[in-house]
Design an enzyme around this catalytic site. Structure first.
Site, PDB file in Angstrom:
ATOM      1  N   LYS A 117      -9.911  -9.130  -9.448  1.00 24.83           N
ATOM      2  CA  LYS A 117      -8.681  -8.702  -8.762  1.00 24.83           C
ATOM      3  C   LYS A 117      -8.812  -9.054  -7.291  1.00 24.83           C
ATOM      4  CE  LYS A 117      -6.058  -4.602  -7.356  1.00 24.83           C
ATOM      5  NZ  LYS A 117      -5.797  -3.176  -7.490  1.00 24.83           N
ATOM      6  N   GLU A 127      -2.354   7.323   0.262  1.00 22.37           N
ATOM      7  CA  GLU A 127      -3.663   7.149  -0.385  1.00 22.37           C
ATOM      8  C   GLU A 127      -4.781   7.859   0.362  1.00 22.37           C
ATOM      9  OE1 GLU A 127      -4.255   3.110  -1.480  1.00 22.37           O
ATOM     10  OE2 GLU A 127      -6.240   3.474  -2.307  1.00 22.37           O
TER      11      GLU A 127
HETATM   12  C1  LIG Z   1      -2.477  -2.584  -0.124  1.00 23.80           C
HETATM   13  C2  LIG Z   1      -1.484  -1.689  -0.110  1.00 23.80           C
HETATM   14  O1  LIG Z   1      -1.266  -0.799  -1.120  1.00 23.80           O
HETATM   15  C3  LIG Z   1      -2.133  -0.716  -2.226  1.00 23.80           C
HETATM   16  C4  LIG Z   1      -1.709  -1.628  -3.292  1.00 23.80           C
HETATM   17  C5  LIG Z   1      -0.914  -1.201  -4.335  1.00 23.80           C
HETATM   18  C6  LIG Z   1      -0.437  -2.186  -5.379  1.00 23.80           C
HETATM   19  O2  LIG Z   1      -0.729  -3.369  -5.253  1.00 23.80           O
HETATM   20  O3  LIG Z   1       0.245  -1.786  -6.330  1.00 23.80           O
HETATM   21  C7  LIG Z   1      -0.588   0.147  -4.466  1.00 23.80           C
HETATM   22  C8  LIG Z   1      -1.090   1.076  -3.624  1.00 23.80           C
HETATM   23  C9  LIG Z   1      -2.138   0.739  -2.664  1.00 23.80           C
HETATM   24  O4  LIG Z   1      -3.376   0.973  -3.198  1.00 23.80           O
HETATM   25  C10 LIG Z   1      -0.534  -1.584   1.037  1.00 23.80           C
HETATM   26  O5  LIG Z   1       0.362  -0.730   0.980  1.00 23.80           O
HETATM   27  O6  LIG Z   1      -0.674  -2.349   1.993  1.00 23.80           O
END
Ligand SMILES: C=C(O[C@@H]1C=C(C(=O)O)C=C[C@H]1O)C(=O)O
Length: 467
Positions: A225, A275
């Site tokens: 990923k 988060e």
């Molecule tokens: C990386 C970010 O968010 C992250 C990525 C996410 C996703 O790809 O679904 C969801 C929540 C976060 O862990 C961001 O908001 O910049």
């Protein structure tokens, strides 16, 4: 180790002095004094207005949903550092401050001093980046709010046995001022209308190409990923007022953690993050996997359909499970026994919804929160997997420095309790200039155009709260 004494409710400065003086005399080795006094409930932004402003070195955190907040202003002790040992060195600094500190708590003020920390995403940052790779400070002034109590803690160095009297007078004045404003309803002074003069985002085509490269690395077996971000820079007509931004963020994102870190040199990093990297309270570690996203629907039915589709989407589930498994394994390697459910829930924010797995584990007192943070950061929610290959991909493919974006910001107190947030949904502000970053997780099945839409949704939500 510091002594802890209590005083019943203090009514006057002479009572304060009569309480502190003998405690200091009994602890001749103390170099730092932290004094905690009980306050009535007050608005954390109002408290900040008494203690200083966003121009000072500060850490501000508020969770409107649970009425928890910490407002920390000015350094009584400070360390800026970099390198791979930064988390451990921050902990060593905290231990040294606690060992030289005398902590006094008045009755009803059972919350002690906290050490506020910010770490950049990478252990080193380019020379031009505004933030130091790691900063930890013991605040001179701190107001901590919990649902059932609010406490002022003032900390200062004791240079000699005489000079503390003047400091104590100042503490008494600030204490009286805070007590007085607690009676009044709070409103920020009106802000002058502002507008964007210029906005520039990193090239969408290079973002799409970056996503394709990550997909190729995944296909070649080098990555499971990757998380790639875009950056948006904007210039406003007038300086942006961080207190105003925080006030808007707490109204729009009441179920997130609102935060602000300022270096006292004109840079402020703030945001409303959904988060939590890790928190500890009373020996319990709480963390979470948050990854996998869908927009909110226009109607209740459309919203529920989007949420159900998110929970059933194999690509989003895989993206999420990689994060949950990484956290589980990391905690197990630390000797902990994490509890988590197999099926993620939905976490609905005002503009977006995510897959969410809460994770908890009992934490032995010998394992400090910062040791856990050092192992968890960066999780695959913001970097990818495996960690090292994902970090290299970010360095290679993102045409900007992440700095504090997606990095740990938070605090730990003298009891080992604390909380670190993941600095996403954030912006760096310098006067009238802002820089925002937002990213998205890439796994097999990710479409460059869809990832671009997701990232732009996140960027626009933040941009809209800045002026
Ligand atoms: C990386 C970010 O968010 C992250 C990525 C996410 C996703 O790809 O679904 C969801 C929540 C976060 O862990 C961001 O908001 O910049």
């Amino acid at each position: 180790m510091a002594a802890l004494s209590t005083a019943s409710s203090l009514q006057s400065f002479s009572e304060l002095l009569a309480w502190v003086r003998p405690a200091l005399e009994a602890t001749p080795t103390a170099r730092l004094l932290s004094l905690s006094l009980p306050l009535p409930r007050l608005d954390p932004l109002a408290a900040w207005g008494v203690l200083g402003s966003s121009r000072d070195r500060h850490y501000y955190q508020e969770r409107p949903a649970t009425q928890e907040a910490i407002v920390a202003v000015g350094p009584a002790a400070l360390l800026e550092l970099n390198g791979p040992q930064r988390f451990q060195q921050a902990q060593t600094f905290i231990n040294a401050c606690l060992a030289q500190g005398l902590r006094l708590q008045a009755e009803g003020a059972t919350l002690g001093p906290s050490f506020c920390c910010s770490f950049s995403f990478f252990e080193d940052v380019a020379g031009t980046a505004p933030a130091a790779p790691a900063t930890v400070f013991l605040p001179r002034w701190q107001v901590r709010c919990q649902a059932d109590r609010t406490v002022l803690t003032a900390s200062f160095a004791i240079a000699d046995r005489e000079s503390y009297r003047q400091r104590l007078e100042e503490v008494w004045q600030v204490y009286q001022h805070l007590r007085a404003i607690a009676q009044q309803p709070f409103q920020l002074p009106p802000l002058r209308p502002n507008r964007w003069l210029e906005q520039q985002s990193s090239d969408p085509q290079s973002f799409r190409a970056g996503v394709e490269t990550v997909l190729a690395e995944i296909a070649a077996g080098r990555l499971h990923k990757g998380v790639l971000a875009r950056c948006l820079e904007a210039i406003a007509e007038f300086a942006i007022v961080p207190e105003g931004v925080l006030d808007r963020l707490r109204q729009r994102f009441a179920d997130c953690a609102i935060f602000s870190c300022g270096d006292g040199r004109g840079s402020v990093f703030l945001g409303a993050t959904p988060e939590r990297l890790a928190a500890v309270e009373a020996g319990q570690l709480v963390t979470e996997a948050l990854a996998g996203s869908a927009p909110r629907g226009e109607t209740i039915a459309a919203d529920q359909a989007l949420g159900q589709a998110l929970q059933a989407n194999p690509k989003e589930l895989q993206e999420h499970q990689l994060v949950a498994q990484f956290i589980r394994q990391t905690l197990q390697e630390l000797g902990l026994e994490p509890h988590l459910s197999d099926r993620p829930q939905l976490r609905r924010l005002s503009n977006i919804q995510h897959l969410h797995t809460p994770i908890a584990a009992p934490l032995p007192a010998a394992l400090p929160l910062l040791d856990v943070v050092a192992q968890l950061h960066p999780t695959p929610a913001v970097a990818g997997l495996p960690k090292q290959a994902a970090e290299q991909a970010i360095r290679r493919l993102e045409p900007f420095e992440r700095s504090l974006y997606a990095a740990p910001v938070g605090w730990v107190d003298d009891q080992g309790n604390g909380e670190f947030l993941v600095g996403i949904r954030s912006a760096s502000i310098q006067g009238n200039r802002v820089r925002l970053c937002a990213g998205a997780g890439i796994v097999p099945g990710s479409q460059p155009d869809q990832e671009l839409v997701e990232v732009d949704l996140k960027l626009q939500a933040m941009l809209g709260a800045l002026i």
